[in-house]
Design a protein around this motif. Sequence first.
Motif, PDB file in Angstrom:
ATOM      1  N   VAL A  12       3.801   9.905  23.782  1.00  0.00           N
ATOM      2  CA  VAL A  12       4.217   9.399  23.450  1.00  0.00           C
ATOM      3  C   VAL A  12       4.743  10.542  23.330  1.00  0.00           C
ATOM      4  CG1 VAL A  12       2.531   8.877  21.958  1.00  0.00           C
ATOM      5  CG2 VAL A  12       3.149   8.569  21.366  1.00  0.00           C
ATOM      6  N   SER A  13       7.801  10.577  22.651  1.00  0.00           N
ATOM      7  CA  SER A  13       7.179  11.892  22.564  1.00  0.00           C
ATOM      8  C   SER A  13       5.706  11.707  22.683  1.00  0.00           C
ATOM      9  CB  SER A  13       7.489  12.563  21.227  1.00  0.00           C
ATOM     10  OG  SER A  13       6.802  11.936  20.176  1.00  0.00           O
ATOM     11  N   ARG A  14       4.876  12.795  23.085  1.00  0.00           N
ATOM     12  CA  ARG A  14       3.463  12.469  23.067  1.00  0.00           C
ATOM     13  C   ARG A  14       3.203  11.895  21.719  1.00  0.00           C
ATOM     14  NH1 ARG A  14      -1.988  15.946  23.891  1.00  0.00           N
ATOM     15  NH2 ARG A  14      -3.338  14.484  22.928  1.00  0.00           N
ATOM     16  N   ARG A  15       3.451  10.584  21.611  1.00  0.00           N
ATOM     17  CA  ARG A  15       3.311   9.786  20.431  1.00  0.00           C
ATOM     18  C   ARG A  15       3.403  10.652  19.235  1.00  0.00           C
ATOM     19  NH1 ARG A  15      -1.625  11.164  22.380  1.00  0.00           N
ATOM     20  NH2 ARG A  15      -2.902  10.241  21.195  1.00  0.00           N
ATOM     21  N   SER A  16       2.486  11.712  19.142  1.00  0.00           N
ATOM     22  CA  SER A  16       2.639  12.607  18.028  1.00  0.00           C
ATOM     23  C   SER A  16       2.256  13.972  18.493  1.00  0.00           C
ATOM     24  CB  SER A  16       1.783  12.180  16.864  1.00  0.00           C
ATOM     25  OG  SER A  16       0.497  11.929  17.293  1.00  0.00           O
ATOM     26  N   MET A  17       3.192  14.924  18.362  1.00  0.00           N
ATOM     27  CA  MET A  17       2.926  16.276  18.819  1.00  0.00           C
ATOM     28  C   MET A  17       1.749  16.849  18.066  1.00  0.00           C
ATOM     29  SD  MET A  17       4.874  17.206  21.273  1.00  0.00           S
ATOM     30  CE  MET A  17       4.431  15.610  21.848  1.00  0.00           C
ATOM     31  N   LEU A  18       0.869  17.509  18.808  1.00  0.00           N
ATOM     32  CA  LEU A  18      -0.332  18.042  18.194  1.00  0.00           C
ATOM     33  C   LEU A  18      -0.207  19.520  17.869  1.00  0.00           C
ATOM     34  CD1 LEU A  18      -2.938  16.357  20.537  1.00  0.00           C
ATOM     35  CD2 LEU A  18      -1.863  15.487  18.494  1.00  0.00           C
ATOM     36  N   LYS A  19       0.995  20.068  17.994  1.00  0.00           N
ATOM     37  CA  LYS A  19       1.143  21.509  17.778  1.00  0.00           C
ATOM     38  C   LYS A  19       0.647  21.895  16.386  1.00  0.00           C
ATOM     39  CE  LYS A  19       4.506  25.216  18.263  1.00  0.00           C
ATOM     40  NZ  LYS A  19       5.878  25.565  18.606  1.00  0.00           N
ATOM     41  N   LEU A  20      -0.290  22.812  16.355  1.00  0.00           N
ATOM     42  CA  LEU A  20      -0.973  23.105  15.116  1.00  0.00           C
ATOM     43  C   LEU A  20      -0.509  24.393  14.447  1.00  0.00           C
ATOM     44  CD1 LEU A  20      -4.560  22.117  16.216  1.00  0.00           C
ATOM     45  CD2 LEU A  20      -2.862  20.764  15.043  1.00  0.00           C
ATOM     46  N   THR A  21       0.383  25.156  15.111  1.00  0.00           N
ATOM     47  CA  THR A  21       0.828  26.398  14.524  1.00  0.00           C
ATOM     48  C   THR A  21       2.333  26.420  14.467  1.00  0.00           C
ATOM     49  OG1 THR A  21       0.857  27.475  16.687  1.00  0.00           O
ATOM     50  CG2 THR A  21      -1.158  27.659  15.391  1.00  0.00           C
ATOM     51  N   GLY A  22       2.870  27.321  13.679  1.00  0.00           N
ATOM     52  CA  GLY A  22       4.309  27.503  13.611  1.00  0.00           C
ATOM     53  C   GLY A  22       5.019  26.500  12.735  1.00  0.00           C
ATOM     54  N   ALA A  23       4.280  25.667  12.036  1.00  0.00           N
ATOM     55  CA  ALA A  23       4.925  24.669  11.187  1.00  0.00           C
ATOM     56  C   ALA A  23       4.882  25.124   9.740  1.00  0.00           C
ATOM     57  CB  ALA A  23       4.208  23.326  11.327  1.00  0.00           C
ATOM     58  N   ALA A  24       5.803  24.611   8.959  1.00  0.00           N
ATOM     59  CA  ALA A  24       5.802  24.944   7.535  1.00  0.00           C
ATOM     60  C   ALA A  24       4.534  24.438   6.894  1.00  0.00           C
ATOM     61  CB  ALA A  24       7.017  24.292   6.866  1.00  0.00           C
ATOM     62  N   LEU A 175       2.221  21.891  34.770  1.00  0.00           N
ATOM     63  CA  LEU A 175       1.102  21.390  33.971  1.00  0.00           C
ATOM     64  C   LEU A 175       1.412  21.596  32.497  1.00  0.00           C
ATOM     65  CD1 LEU A 175      -1.960  22.790  35.991  1.00  0.00           C
ATOM     66  CD2 LEU A 175      -1.350  20.369  35.730  1.00  0.00           C
ATOM     67  N   ALA A 176       0.600  20.993  31.635  1.00  0.00           N
ATOM     68  CA  ALA A 176       0.815  21.066  30.190  1.00  0.00           C
ATOM     69  C   ALA A 176       0.418  22.423  29.628  1.00  0.00           C
ATOM     70  CB  ALA A 176       0.028  19.969  29.486  1.00  0.00           C
ATOM     71  N   ASP A 177       1.194  22.889  28.681  1.00  0.00           N
ATOM     72  CA  ASP A 177       0.926  24.124  27.947  1.00  0.00           C
ATOM     73  C   ASP A 177       0.068  23.824  26.711  1.00  0.00           C
ATOM     74  OD1 ASP A 177       1.883  26.266  25.738  1.00  0.00           O
ATOM     75  OD2 ASP A 177       2.221  27.104  27.730  1.00  0.00           O
ATOM     76  N   MET A 178      -0.513  24.846  26.141  1.00  0.00           N
ATOM     77  CA  MET A 178      -1.284  24.684  24.899  1.00  0.00           C
ATOM     78  C   MET A 178      -0.415  24.170  23.767  1.00  0.00           C
ATOM     79  SD  MET A 178      -4.349  24.977  23.682  1.00  0.00           S
ATOM     80  CE  MET A 178      -4.745  24.307  22.053  1.00  0.00           C
ATOM     81  N   ASP A 179       0.889  24.446  23.818  1.00  0.00           N
ATOM     82  CA  ASP A 179       1.788  23.980  22.772  1.00  0.00           C
ATOM     83  C   ASP A 179       1.831  22.459  22.651  1.00  0.00           C
ATOM     84  OD1 ASP A 179       2.433  26.485  21.936  1.00  0.00           O
ATOM     85  OD2 ASP A 179       4.422  26.550  22.844  1.00  0.00           O
ATOM     86  N   THR A 180       1.399  21.748  23.669  1.00  0.00           N
ATOM     87  CA  THR A 180       1.349  20.287  23.589  1.00  0.00           C
ATOM     88  C   THR A 180       0.172  19.816  22.752  1.00  0.00           C
ATOM     89  OG1 THR A 180      -0.023  20.043  25.574  1.00  0.00           O
ATOM     90  CG2 THR A 180       2.370  20.098  25.886  1.00  0.00           C
ATOM     91  N   GLY A 181      -0.731  20.715  22.417  1.00  0.00           N
ATOM     92  CA  GLY A 181      -1.927  20.352  21.667  1.00  0.00           C
ATOM     93  C   GLY A 181      -3.172  20.334  22.517  1.00  0.00           C
ATOM     94  N   GLY A 182      -2.997  20.231  23.827  1.00  0.00           N
ATOM     95  CA  GLY A 182      -4.138  20.215  24.723  1.00  0.00           C
ATOM     96  C   GLY A 182      -3.707  20.405  26.161  1.00  0.00           C
ATOM     97  N   PRO A 183      -3.938  21.580  26.740  1.00  0.00           N
ATOM     98  CA  PRO A 183      -3.608  21.780  28.153  1.00  0.00           C
ATOM     99  C   PRO A 183      -4.537  20.958  29.028  1.00  0.00           C
ATOM    100  CG  PRO A 183      -4.812  23.665  27.301  1.00  0.00           C
ATOM    101  CD  PRO A 183      -4.542  22.776  26.130  1.00  0.00           C
ATOM    102  N   ASP A 184      -4.245  20.947  30.331  1.00  0.00           N
ATOM    103  CA  ASP A 184      -4.946  20.043  31.253  1.00  0.00           C
ATOM    104  C   ASP A 184      -6.306  20.595  31.684  1.00  0.00           C
ATOM    105  OD1 ASP A 184      -2.887  18.033  31.392  1.00  0.00           O
ATOM    106  OD2 ASP A 184      -1.705  19.463  32.549  1.00  0.00           O
ATOM    107  N   ILE A 185      -7.182  20.797  30.700  1.00  0.00           N
ATOM    108  CA  ILE A 185      -8.522  21.333  30.965  1.00  0.00           C
ATOM    109  C   ILE A 185      -9.336  20.369  31.824  1.00  0.00           C
ATOM    110  CG2 ILE A 185     -10.673  22.115  29.908  1.00  0.00           C
ATOM    111  CD1 ILE A 185      -8.329  23.990  29.418  1.00  0.00           C
ATOM    112  N   GLU A 186      -9.261  19.081  31.487  1.00  0.00           N
ATOM    113  CA  GLU A 186     -10.028  18.088  32.246  1.00  0.00           C
ATOM    114  C   GLU A 186      -9.594  18.055  33.705  1.00  0.00           C
ATOM    115  OE1 GLU A 186     -10.332  16.666  27.966  1.00  0.00           O
ATOM    116  OE2 GLU A 186      -8.790  17.585  29.229  1.00  0.00           O
ATOM    117  N   PHE A 187      -8.281  18.095  33.958  1.00  0.00           N
ATOM    118  CA  PHE A 187      -7.794  18.045  35.334  1.00  0.00           C
ATOM    119  C   PHE A 187      -8.216  19.295  36.109  1.00  0.00           C
ATOM    120  CE2 PHE A 187      -4.013  15.276  33.796  1.00  0.00           C
ATOM    121  CZ  PHE A 187      -4.848  14.172  33.747  1.00  0.00           C
ATOM    122  N   ALA A 188      -8.273  20.438  35.415  1.00  0.00           N
ATOM    123  CA  ALA A 188      -8.722  21.672  36.076  1.00  0.00           C
ATOM    124  C   ALA A 188     -10.169  21.544  36.522  1.00  0.00           C
ATOM    125  CB  ALA A 188      -8.561  22.852  35.119  1.00  0.00           C
ATOM    126  N   LEU A 189     -10.991  20.916  35.701  1.00  0.00           N
ATOM    127  CA  LEU A 189     -12.394  20.742  36.063  1.00  0.00           C
ATOM    128  C   LEU A 189     -12.564  19.699  37.159  1.00  0.00           C
ATOM    129  CD1 LEU A 189     -13.965  20.940  32.498  1.00  0.00           C
ATOM    130  CD2 LEU A 189     -14.210  22.615  34.351  1.00  0.00           C
TER     131      LEU A 189
END
Length: 360
Positions: A12-24, A175-189
């Motif tokens: 979604v935007s990824r419904r809700s961005m999961l970025k966990l760092t860099g925020a106030a 592919l997705a970066d870690m900044d999205t909250g979750g890179p494509d680990i499953e697809f890599a496997l």
Amino acid sequence: MTKNTFGFDNKVSRRSMLKLTGAALVAPMIWVKNSEAAQQQVIIRSPGGAYDEIRKKLIFEPFREKTGIRVVPVAMTSAKMEAMIRSGNVEVDIIDNDDSVILQWENELAPLAYDKFKFTDPADILPQYKHDSYVGNFVYASVMGYNTGKYNKNTVPSNWADFWDYKKIPGTRALADMDTGGPDIEFALIADGVPIDKLYPLDLPRAFKSLSRIKPGISKFWTSGALSVQMLSTGDADVSSVWSTRILKGIENGAPLAINWNQHAVHLQAYAVFKKAKNPENAQKLVDFCLSKDVQSKFSSLWNSGPVTKTAYEALTPELREKIPGGERTQQHGFLLDAGWWAKNRTEVGKEWAKWALNS
């Protein structure tokens, strides 16, 4: 979670961005004039933007008309949510977020009062989306999107192993970066041969080894849903992982894009109520209302997302079912992301990603 857990008769935007760092790290203060006003409102953490505009008309206003309870949506990052919880002054009643983010605060969540639901039959909620302290809102998917100027359904990589083989099937990848909250680990496997019903717990060393194989073929790791669609639309990437809601909006706007649904990953956007909520009864009523058949089916048509109840899915048109995850499509070709694994391991994934990005 295995792929046969999707119990529909047909699904979604990824419904809700999961970025966990860099925020106030300062939680917003949400003021009410008096205790009476507080009792007649409910405050919900929401992604904001177009999402809230849809929900205002479809959910918030009708809910106020039926119950007299005003819904106050508040956009808040995960970092701000964490700061608010640590302060002990919880100013939000409901979280509307990715289930793996919600589970980071599992001990702060109240049980959902399914036995008091009046708008929704709790038995109608699909079991894979129904939990004691959180419940699904809607589902979307990470899929393989592609530019139709480069590929068609017969020439696009047919699965993630083919996507990884950029020499055999030429074309720029993303592919997705870690900044999205979750890179494509499953697809890599999956690309490395792991069956989709044997993914969890994720083997991180194996996943990063697999990512190292594809890295020379990656033009960019995208950091937002908007960027992934933009890259595909402009040809900066011919094929990429992408969130289904984002690419479907691009297709609606005339972008030359299409989806390969094989081996897609289903994400769950969910609701939870805080134990320390100031309006707990109102919060439970809003969750109940949001899961009703009409709300679920209408929101799916407006957001290109999948409902979390059986009757809402059955109410969808065949044309809409073709655009969303769920049903037989997900039973046969997809899997549900393991929110519990990601909630426990996202920080570790982030550390490993940082090392891998720097050294590989």
